[in-house]
Each structure stands twice: as C-alpha cells, then as structure tokens.
Design an enzyme around this catalytic site. Structure first.
Site, PDB file in Angstrom:
ATOM      1  CG  HIS A 111      38.413  44.509  34.932  1.00  0.00           C
ATOM      2  ND1 HIS A 111      38.317  43.923  34.171  1.00  0.00           N
ATOM      3  CD2 HIS A 111      38.183  42.761  35.116  1.00  0.00           C
ATOM      4  CE1 HIS A 111      38.733  43.235  33.520  1.00  0.00           C
ATOM      5  NE2 HIS A 111      38.525  42.306  34.101  1.00  0.00           N
ATOM      6  CE1 TYR A 112      43.362  39.584  39.151  1.00  0.00           C
ATOM      7  CE2 TYR A 112      45.190  40.011  37.712  1.00  0.00           C
ATOM      8  CZ  TYR A 112      44.820  39.814  39.121  1.00  0.00           C
ATOM      9  OH  TYR A 112      45.342  38.747  39.356  1.00  0.00           O
TER      10      TYR A 112
END
Length: 248
Positions: free
Chosen positions: A154-155
C-alpha cells in the site's frame, strides 16, 4: 552550518506540518525568511507547532477532501496574499501486513492520503502559481516508491504514484517558472514509525548503507534548496536521500 537561501517575501505551505518531516521543513523555510502556513488535519497540534515558528500560522486541512484543501488554500491566500511554495509532506504508513490479509479500506486510506492528497494539494496551488508565473512544489515521496518493501504494498504503491505524478506534472508546467520535484527519503525516526512493527523498522534500517536513519533536518536542508529561486532549471526530478540504499 546549513546553507542559507533567501526566501524573504515568499509564502510557503507545508502539509502535514504539525510534526515530523513537515515540521522540520517549516522551521527550515522560516529560517530562510519565508512566511509559513502549516496545513494539518490536527489543527490544534499544528497551532502548537506554529507557535514555535516565528510568524507561522496553522490551517486545518484534510488532504483527502478536495473541498477542505481548496478552503485551506483560500484561507491561506487571504492571509498571505499568495502561495509561492508548497511542501507536500502529509502522509501515513499503514500497518505492515501480507497483501492477502490486508484490509481494503485501509489500502484506500493510504492511497487517499499519500497519493490523492498529493493530487489535491498540487492542483489547488497551481492556478495561483501559473497566474504569477512562479512557484516551487516539493512532494515528499519515499525510497519505498523506488524499491518497495515487503508487506507494505500500500505504502510503496502510493509513494511510487507520487514519483510518477511529480514527473508528469513537472513536465506539464515546465513552460512556467514553476518547479515540481520530489524527494525519496529513507526511513526517518518520526511519529510515522508508530504505525509499523519494530521488526519492520529493523528491516528498513538494515537496508541503509549509512547504517542510520535519515534526520528530518537533513531532508529539510534539501527541501530548502528545492523551494528556492536557485532551483531554476530542475523540474520533474526525483532527489534521493536514502543513505545509499538507492543508486538511481
């Protein structure tokens, strides 16, 4: 001693300015003479931070909400007349989790803050910069956007998006005296580490040849030049500050 850049007469917005990298950048730009405005979702914390910076002010802003961003922009321009500099530092890490176990709502939140927030803030300040034919935008990306980290898809995806966004927008506005660049720091010892595990922190530290975290002041020193008139020909660029982890 840090290099000194003359930012007198310029107005700077720093998102996520209440803490961490954003706060360090706010201090550094103010020391160079800029009038600073800290945009943060936690306005009380931003006000407390602004009280420690000469002439600074704080404005509540949720970067995931374009109406909130345009409202913050209007309030800032009313107070400071215009916005010359944007340092887009608002960001979240999210939990360290295997993708098949990852909560889609949390994924959406990380993308909303880190990537869509970058889009919102850049979009809001650009009309004024174009009108004046001047501006400096610095988006805070991450080494994760270049290299990725396991269990942090996600990051990494959000920060890779920031890099691609910056490259495209820098080219889009290149006919103006507007520089749009980003930085890709290695991990810094800030409040964002509270969102991840100790094991993950040790993993990230092990990847840095310098053998230490980057200091937020080191990032701010780089950002100060990127925010100045001396950054007159460089745009759509990615500045590495990863302690040797990335070599491109």
């Amino acid at each position: 001693m840090a290099n000194i850049y003359d930012l007198s007469g310029q107005a700077a917005v720093i998102t996520g300015g209440a803490q961490g990298i954003g706060l360090a950048c706010a201090h550094r730009l103010a020391e160079s003479g800029a009038r600073t405005c800290l945009w943060d979702i936690n306005v009380e914390k931003a006000k407390a931070a602004a009280d420690r910076i000469d002439g600074a002010r704080a404005v509540q802003c949720d970067v995931t909400d374009f109406a909130s961003v345009t409202s913050a922009c209007a309030e800032t321009e009313a107070a400071l007349d215009h916005i010359d500099i944007l340092v887009n530092s608002a960001g979240i890490a999210g939990p360290v989790t295997a993708i098949e176990e990852y909560d889609t709502e949390v994924w959406n939140q990380v993308i909303a803050v880190n990537l869509t927030g970058t889009y919102h803030t850049n979009k809001a300040v650009l009309p004024g910069m174009k009108t004046r034919n001047y501006g400096r935008i610095v988006n805070i990306a991450s080494i994760a956007g270049k290299e990725g980290n396991p269990k942090a898809t996600h990051y990494a995806a959000s920060k890779a998006g920031v890099i691609g966004f910056t490259k495209a927008l820098g080219k889009e506005v290149a006919e103006h005296d507007i520089a749009v660049n980003c930085v890709t720091p290695a991990v810094a010892n800030t409040e964002i580490l509270e969102q991840v595990t100790e094991e993950f922190i040790e993993f990230m530290l092990s990847k840095i040849p310098r053998g230490r975290f980057v200091e937020v002041e080191e990032i701010a020193n780089m950002v100060a030049w990127m925010s100045s008139r001396e950054c007159s020909f460089t745009t759509a660029a990615v500045f590495d500050i990863s302690g040797g982890r990335a070599t491109y």
